[in-house]
Enzyme design. Structure first.
Site, PDB file in Angstrom:
ATOM      1  N   ASN A 233       0.844  -1.197   0.000  1.00 51.48           N
ATOM      2  CA  ASN A 233       0.000   0.000   0.000  1.00 51.48           C
ATOM      3  C   ASN A 233       0.878   1.244   0.000  1.00 51.48           C
ATOM      4  O   ASN A 233       2.042   1.194   0.396  1.00 51.48           O
ATOM      5  CB  ASN A 233      -0.916   0.007   1.234  1.00 51.48           C
ATOM      6  CG  ASN A 233      -2.063  -0.960   1.096  1.00 51.48           C
ATOM      7  OD1 ASN A 233      -2.527  -1.234  -0.007  1.00 51.48           O
ATOM      8  ND2 ASN A 233      -2.520  -1.502   2.215  1.00 51.48           N
ATOM      9  N   ASP A 301      -4.186  -6.216   2.096  1.00 53.60           N
ATOM     10  CA  ASP A 301      -5.283  -7.156   2.314  1.00 53.60           C
ATOM     11  C   ASP A 301      -4.952  -8.553   1.799  1.00 53.60           C
ATOM     12  O   ASP A 301      -5.439  -9.543   2.344  1.00 53.60           O
ATOM     13  CB  ASP A 301      -6.552  -6.659   1.615  1.00 53.60           C
ATOM     14  CG  ASP A 301      -7.088  -5.380   2.245  1.00 53.60           C
ATOM     15  OD1 ASP A 301      -7.056  -5.289   3.489  1.00 53.60           O
ATOM     16  OD2 ASP A 301      -7.508  -4.482   1.497  1.00 53.60           O
ATOM     17  N   PRO A 329      -4.140 -11.884   7.433  1.00 52.29           N
ATOM     18  CA  PRO A 329      -4.881 -11.780   8.698  1.00 52.29           C
ATOM     19  C   PRO A 329      -5.380 -10.357   8.914  1.00 52.29           C
ATOM     20  O   PRO A 329      -4.715  -9.391   8.534  1.00 52.29           O
ATOM     21  CB  PRO A 329      -3.845 -12.175   9.750  1.00 52.29           C
ATOM     22  CG  PRO A 329      -2.517 -11.959   9.102  1.00 52.29           C
ATOM     23  CD  PRO A 329      -2.731 -12.266   7.651  1.00 52.29           C
ATOM     24  N   ASP A 330      -6.555 -10.227   9.494  1.00 55.59           N
ATOM     25  CA  ASP A 330      -7.135  -8.931   9.819  1.00 55.59           C
ATOM     26  C   ASP A 330      -6.699  -8.585  11.237  1.00 55.59           C
ATOM     27  O   ASP A 330      -7.266  -9.074  12.217  1.00 55.59           O
ATOM     28  CB  ASP A 330      -8.663  -8.996   9.712  1.00 55.59           C
ATOM     29  CG  ASP A 330      -9.318  -7.625   9.803  1.00 55.59           C
ATOM     30  OD1 ASP A 330      -8.827  -6.792  10.591  1.00 55.59           O
ATOM     31  OD2 ASP A 330     -10.315  -7.397   9.101  1.00 55.59           O
ATOM     32  N   ILE A 331      -5.699  -7.737  11.355  1.00 51.93           N
ATOM     33  CA  ILE A 331      -5.093  -7.451  12.663  1.00 51.93           C
ATOM     34  C   ILE A 331      -6.076  -6.734  13.574  1.00 51.93           C
ATOM     35  O   ILE A 331      -6.217  -7.079  14.755  1.00 51.93           O
ATOM     36  CB  ILE A 331      -3.806  -6.637  12.487  1.00 51.93           C
ATOM     37  CG1 ILE A 331      -2.804  -7.435  11.644  1.00 51.93           C
ATOM     38  CG2 ILE A 331      -3.193  -6.284  13.847  1.00 51.93           C
ATOM     39  CD1 ILE A 331      -1.543  -6.668  11.293  1.00 51.93           C
ATOM     40  N   LEU A 332      -6.779  -5.744  13.050  1.00 53.89           N
ATOM     41  CA  LEU A 332      -7.722  -4.982  13.872  1.00 53.89           C
ATOM     42  C   LEU A 332      -8.847  -5.879  14.371  1.00 53.89           C
ATOM     43  O   LEU A 332      -9.193  -5.858  15.564  1.00 53.89           O
ATOM     44  CB  LEU A 332      -8.285  -3.805  13.069  1.00 53.89           C
ATOM     45  CG  LEU A 332      -9.271  -2.902  13.803  1.00 53.89           C
ATOM     46  CD1 LEU A 332      -8.627  -2.251  15.026  1.00 53.89           C
ATOM     47  CD2 LEU A 332      -9.822  -1.834  12.853  1.00 53.89           C
TER      48      LEU A 332
END
Length: 421
Positions: A233, A301, A329-332
């Site tokens: 990003n 993502d 993995p979705d850290i948040l």
């Protein structure tokens, strides 16, 4: 009055960082005398330490000349603070057991001065019950223990156990010596190669976050496709680093998990460098527990499902090479439902349209307390200013465009207010 540190260097691979630690302490005006264990000599030489300390380096308990000129009792009493860095699992065990079988451990048993141990060891050694038991004993005896950092290790494993960067150790030493905040551009050099300027002197902490642990992520992640290409990003890391700096100035203990960016480490901040989303996830979990987590990083993502070991070459067909993607993995969201969920969990949402609407959906989906939404359709990513909306279940608070440092200061004020309730 010159403050004096007795540095005990034990035999771990991180012993080489003791040289930089001595240089930083001397630069700060702190006198350093060094003691080396026998195994430390496998990693650094007494000559190197002696040149930097401008003093004799001690190590032999039974050297008649050394003991006659300045014995172990004098060494143990003449310093204002004794620092063991790196502190291996072995020396920690001997300290906890009251063993005095060489000059270093004899000094530690004979001293009446405060002691700071800075552990460094393999991740499995760090988490072993024996090590944790020894650490509990030492804390009970009044020894100050600095938490190790997380990251890749010389043995090839990843996790908690790395020696913190020398800059962070200096900050802890200064705190224990009750020295005033420094205005020293030496602290805060870039961790990645680049021409980033040094961090200017930081103002005195205001104490609003004193005793709190704030976890911040910043920058992009790089997901390798092959050895020369990656998915990423467009994040500079500036906003996250500004938030970490503001939290440190507020008196917090700050852990900054940073993707690959060319930015100096803010003064008083423990920095953990990572490359990929999975490495960032592991570093974030290793840093818990925290009172607040501020997830600013622009995490990719997706990643290549199977990164190639060799550079992918064009085959002349005119068709692109197939690229299978896997979700990162979705850290948040992971933190939002974690057993050690921080009391305050803040996510960032980089959006290009329907900013508030998407942020509200993210708030519910991720299990966060606040979402800081910003419109990145312009030059926010890489720029020096930002205009954000703070989205909570209570509503939306819109802030005008301002410097990222000002956004950070204002956000940390809100964090301090929330944590004080």
């Amino acid at each position: 009055m010159t403050r004096r540190v007795l540095l005990i260097v034990s035999g771990g691979i991180a012993a080489y960082k003791a040289l930089e630690l001595v240089r930083l302490l001397r630069r700060r005006g702190i006198a350093v005398r060094a003691v080396m264990t026998e195994s430390a000599g496998q990693f650094v030489t007494p000559l190197s330490l002696g040149v930097l300390t401008e003093d004799h380096v001690y190590g032999d308990m039974f050297d008649l000349k050394e003991e006659r000129e300045i014995g172990h009792i004098q060494l143990s009493r003449q310093a204002d603070l004794i620092v063991v860095a790196p502190a291996t699992a072995n020396i920690l065990a001997r300290m906890a057991g009251g063993i005095a079988d060489d000059l270093a451990t004899t000094i530690l048993l004979a001293t009446d001065k405060p002691v700071l141990a800075v552990p460094a060891m393999n991740v499995r050694m760090w988490h072993h019950q024996a090590t944790q038991r020894n650490l509990a004993t030492l804390r009970g005896d009044g020894v100050h223990i600095m938490e190790p950092a997380s990251g890749s290790m010389a043995c090839g494993e990843y996790g908690k156990g790395r020696l913190p960067e020398p800059e962070g150790i200096v900050v802890e030493i200064e705190r224990l010596l009750a020295l005033p905040p420094r205005a020293d551009p030496l602290i805060g050099q870039p961790d990645f190669a680049g021409d980033a300027p040094p961090v200017p002197g930081t103002p005195e902490p205001d104490g609003t976050l004193l005793g709190k642990h704030i976890l911040v992520t910043a920058g992009p992640t790089h997901e390798p496709i092959d050895p020369v290409r990656y998915i990423a990003n467009r994040s500079s890391g500036k906003q996250g680093f500004a938030i970490a700096a503001a939290a440190a100035r507020a008196g917090a203990r700050v852990t900054l998990v940073a993707g690959p960016v060319h930015l100096p480490t803010p003064a008083g901040v423990e920095r953990i460098n990572v490359q990929t989303a999975r490495e960032m996830m592991a570093a974030v979990e290793a840093a818990l527990p925290a009172d607040a987590a501020i997830m600013v990083a622009a995490v990719a993502d997706w990643r290549a499902a199977d990164a190639a070991d060799q550079k992918i070459k064009k085959d002349g067909s005119g068709q692109p090479a197939p690229l299978a993607l896997a979700e990162n993995p979705d850290i948040l969201a992971t933190l939002g439902h974690h057993a050690q969920r921080p009391a305050l969990l803040i996510g960032f949402a980089a959006e290009t349209q329907r900013i508030a609407e998407h942020a509200q959906a993210k708030l519910a989906k991720k299990g966060a307390d606040w979402i800081v939404a910003n419109d990145v359709s312009g030059d926010v990513m890489g720029g020096d200013s930002n205009a954000v909306q703070i989205v909570t279940t209570a509503g939306i608070e819109s802030w005008p465009a301002m410097a990222k440092e000002d956004v950070a200061l204002r956000l940390i004020e809100k964090v301090a207010d929330a944590l004080s309730v």
